[in-house]
Scaffold this motif. Structure first.
Motif, mmCIF file in Angstrom:
data_model
loop_
_atom_site.group_PDB
_atom_site.id
_atom_site.type_symbol
_atom_site.label_atom_id
_atom_site.label_comp_id
_atom_site.label_asym_id
_atom_site.label_seq_id
_atom_site.Cartn_x
_atom_site.Cartn_y
_atom_site.Cartn_z
ATOM 1 N N ASP A 74 12.071 -1.294 -0.145
ATOM 2 C CA ASP A 74 10.665 -1.238 -0.040
ATOM 3 C C ASP A 74 10.197 -0.420 -1.155
ATOM 4 O O ASP A 74 10.561 0.455 -1.644
ATOM 5 C CB ASP A 74 10.337 -0.343 1.188
ATOM 6 C CG ASP A 74 10.857 -1.138 2.560
ATOM 7 O OD1 ASP A 74 10.890 -2.218 2.499
ATOM 8 O OD2 ASP A 74 11.044 -0.329 3.495
ATOM 9 N N GLU A 75 9.035 -0.999 -1.732
ATOM 10 C CA GLU A 75 8.350 -0.475 -2.851
ATOM 11 C C GLU A 75 6.951 0.102 -2.594
ATOM 12 O O GLU A 75 6.349 -0.496 -1.881
ATOM 13 C CB GLU A 75 8.320 -1.619 -3.824
ATOM 14 C CG GLU A 75 9.530 -2.444 -4.102
ATOM 15 C CD GLU A 75 10.483 -1.553 -5.236
ATOM 16 O OE1 GLU A 75 10.023 -0.463 -5.612
ATOM 17 O OE2 GLU A 75 11.746 -2.007 -5.402
ATOM 18 N N ALA A 76 6.418 1.035 -3.291
ATOM 19 C CA ALA A 76 5.098 1.490 -3.265
ATOM 20 C C ALA A 76 4.350 0.866 -4.115
ATOM 21 O O ALA A 76 3.185 0.628 -3.964
ATOM 22 C CB ALA A 76 5.265 3.183 -3.711
ATOM 23 N N HIS B 225 12.488 -7.265 -2.934
ATOM 24 C CA HIS B 225 11.387 -6.071 -3.568
ATOM 25 C C HIS B 225 10.202 -6.434 -2.336
ATOM 26 O O HIS B 225 9.680 -7.400 -2.389
ATOM 27 C CB HIS B 225 10.593 -5.991 -4.883
ATOM 28 C CG HIS B 225 11.917 -5.587 -5.748
ATOM 29 N ND1 HIS B 225 12.603 -4.312 -6.136
ATOM 30 C CD2 HIS B 225 12.486 -6.717 -6.704
ATOM 31 C CE1 HIS B 225 13.291 -4.544 -6.939
ATOM 32 N NE2 HIS B 225 13.422 -5.640 -7.299
ATOM 33 N N ARG B 226 9.671 -5.426 -1.568
ATOM 34 C CA ARG B 226 8.776 -5.855 -0.458
ATOM 35 C C ARG B 226 7.927 -4.588 -0.249
ATOM 36 O O ARG B 226 8.418 -3.424 -0.391
ATOM 37 C CB ARG B 226 9.253 -6.277 0.925
ATOM 38 C CG ARG B 226 10.201 -5.189 1.741
ATOM 39 C CD ARG B 226 10.520 -5.961 2.748
ATOM 40 N NE ARG B 226 9.854 -5.746 3.698
ATOM 41 C CZ ARG B 226 9.537 -5.053 4.636
ATOM 42 N NH1 ARG B 226 10.049 -3.781 4.697
ATOM 43 N NH2 ARG B 226 8.708 -5.124 5.653
ATOM 44 N N ASP B 227 6.675 -4.762 0.287
ATOM 45 C CA ASP B 227 5.770 -3.486 0.749
ATOM 46 C C ASP B 227 6.306 -3.460 2.060
ATOM 47 O O ASP B 227 6.615 -4.352 3.049
ATOM 48 C CB ASP B 227 4.243 -4.195 0.935
ATOM 49 C CG ASP B 227 3.371 -3.160 1.239
ATOM 50 O OD1 ASP B 227 3.767 -2.475 2.436
ATOM 51 O OD2 ASP B 227 2.521 -2.784 0.708
ATOM 52 N N ALA B 228 6.641 -2.151 2.454
ATOM 53 C CA ALA B 228 7.103 -1.839 3.826
ATOM 54 C C ALA B 228 6.368 -2.198 5.083
ATOM 55 O O ALA B 228 6.671 -2.483 6.196
ATOM 56 C CB ALA B 228 7.353 -0.164 3.841
ATOM 57 N N ASN B 229 5.017 -2.635 4.660
ATOM 58 C CA ASN B 229 3.983 -2.890 5.888
ATOM 59 C C ASN B 229 4.040 -4.420 6.165
ATOM 60 O O ASN B 229 3.219 -4.752 7.073
ATOM 61 C CB ASN B 229 2.750 -2.530 5.421
ATOM 62 C CG ASN B 229 2.535 -1.043 5.403
ATOM 63 O OD1 ASN B 229 3.222 -0.332 6.517
ATOM 64 N ND2 ASN B 229 2.138 -0.334 4.588
ATOM 65 N N CYS B 230 4.698 -5.253 5.409
ATOM 66 C CA CYS B 230 4.698 -6.869 5.591
ATOM 67 C C CYS B 230 5.974 -7.070 6.266
ATOM 68 O O CYS B 230 7.109 -6.981 6.100
ATOM 69 C CB CYS B 230 4.705 -7.121 4.159
ATOM 70 S SG CYS B 230 4.334 -9.338 4.039
ATOM 71 N N GLY C 187 -2.210 -14.800 -10.759
ATOM 72 C CA GLY C 187 -2.681 -15.822 -9.737
ATOM 73 C C GLY C 187 -1.404 -16.562 -9.274
ATOM 74 O O GLY C 187 -1.763 -17.344 -8.444
ATOM 75 N N LYS C 188 -0.194 -16.242 -9.426
ATOM 76 C CA LYS C 188 0.987 -16.875 -8.838
ATOM 77 C C LYS C 188 1.739 -15.941 -7.930
ATOM 78 O O LYS C 188 2.790 -16.292 -7.508
ATOM 79 C CB LYS C 188 1.874 -17.476 -9.868
ATOM 80 C CG LYS C 188 1.338 -18.489 -10.971
ATOM 81 C CD LYS C 188 0.906 -19.755 -10.159
ATOM 82 C CE LYS C 188 0.467 -20.629 -11.023
ATOM 83 N NZ LYS C 188 0.149 -21.902 -10.533
ATOM 84 N N SER C 189 1.104 -15.060 -7.676
ATOM 85 C CA SER C 189 1.838 -13.955 -6.498
ATOM 86 C C SER C 189 1.856 -14.161 -5.040
ATOM 87 O O SER C 189 1.086 -14.996 -4.726
ATOM 88 C CB SER C 189 1.049 -12.447 -7.042
ATOM 89 O OG SER C 189 0.213 -12.352 -6.474
ATOM 90 N N SER C 190 2.772 -13.532 -4.621
ATOM 91 C CA SER C 190 2.880 -13.482 -2.962
ATOM 92 C C SER C 190 3.019 -12.316 -2.510
ATOM 93 O O SER C 190 3.187 -11.300 -3.372
ATOM 94 C CB SER C 190 3.906 -14.655 -2.697
ATOM 95 O OG SER C 190 3.786 -14.676 -1.267
ATOM 96 N N CYS C 191 3.633 -12.214 -1.345
ATOM 97 C CA CYS C 191 3.930 -10.795 -0.972
ATOM 98 C C CYS C 191 5.022 -10.119 -1.147
ATOM 99 O O CYS C 191 5.193 -8.903 -1.009
ATOM 100 C CB CYS C 191 3.711 -10.994 0.828
ATOM 101 S SG CYS C 191 4.767 -12.160 1.453
ATOM 102 N N HIS C 192 6.142 -10.747 -1.596
ATOM 103 C CA HIS C 192 7.476 -10.172 -2.154
ATOM 104 C C HIS C 192 8.130 -10.804 -3.385
ATOM 105 O O HIS C 192 7.651 -11.844 -3.662
ATOM 106 C CB HIS C 192 8.517 -10.176 -0.769
ATOM 107 C CG HIS C 192 8.577 -11.532 -0.329
ATOM 108 N ND1 HIS C 192 8.085 -12.096 0.751
ATOM 109 C CD2 HIS C 192 9.487 -12.543 -0.827
ATOM 110 C CE1 HIS C 192 8.449 -13.271 0.786
ATOM 111 N NE2 HIS C 192 9.320 -13.544 0.084
#
Length: 174
Positions: free
Chosen positions: A77-79, A51-56, A93-98
């Motif tokens: 791609d997720e909104a 799952h990812r942001d389409a802009n990354c 606090g453990k998140s990243s971009c996908h």
């Protein structure tokens, strides 16, 4: 008129050469892919759903890293990435971009494929792996000068606690 015919003939010849080139390269690539897919390790790997942001764009580089390691990967791609992270249980606090899901686990961030394979082989009682942030040199975050920031991949327990899963250090300078 002669020039036009010569140009057409050259185009037809070039097209034939490109087609012949494609025919010789394609079977070799197909054989290599078939060989890779037929290995027991590749056949046993479950699909990774990313799952990812389409802009990354770095997410796609990480996906390529997984594919090169033998994983089949589905990308969505997720909104609202926050909703995905909450659903799978990424600790604060453990998140990243996908965020990926594989074999009943989540994988957050630029975790190396070897760590995911180890997770799937050992099957610990846990929610998944996290690599907070986006450390330079991690898969998908490579830089031209080869800089690698040391980073630690963490295992997230079923209770949300974390512990070190693997440590990745910068290569020794020569």
């Amino acid at each position: 008129m002669n020039f036009s015919r010569s140009l057409t003939a050259a185009f037809v010849l070039a097209s034939g050469l490109f087609a012949a080139c494609a025919l010789t390269v394609a079977p070799a690539a197909a054989q290599q892919n078939a060989k890779r897919a037929s290995t027991p390790a590749a056949a046993a790997l479950p699909e990774v759903h990313v799952h990812r942001d389409a802009n990354c764009s770095c997410c796609i580089l990480w996906v390529n890293h997984l594919r090169e390691a033998g994983f089949k990967v589905k990308v969505t791609d997720e909104a609202d990435m926050g909703a995905i992270k909450r659903r799978v249980g990424i600790p604060e606090g453990k998140s990243s971009c996908h965020t990926a899901e594989v074999g009943g686990y989540f994988v957050e961030g630029h975790v190396p494929a070897q760590d995911i394979k180890r997770l799937l082989a050992q099957r610990p009682a846990a929610k998944g792996l996290v690599l907070p942030g986006m450390p330079l040199g991690s898969p998908g975050m490579e830089v031209p000068d080869g800089t690698v920031q040391p980073y630690t991949v963490e295992l997230v327990g079923n209770d949300g606690s974390t512990r070190e899963w693997s440590r990745h250090a910068a290569p020794a300078k020569r």
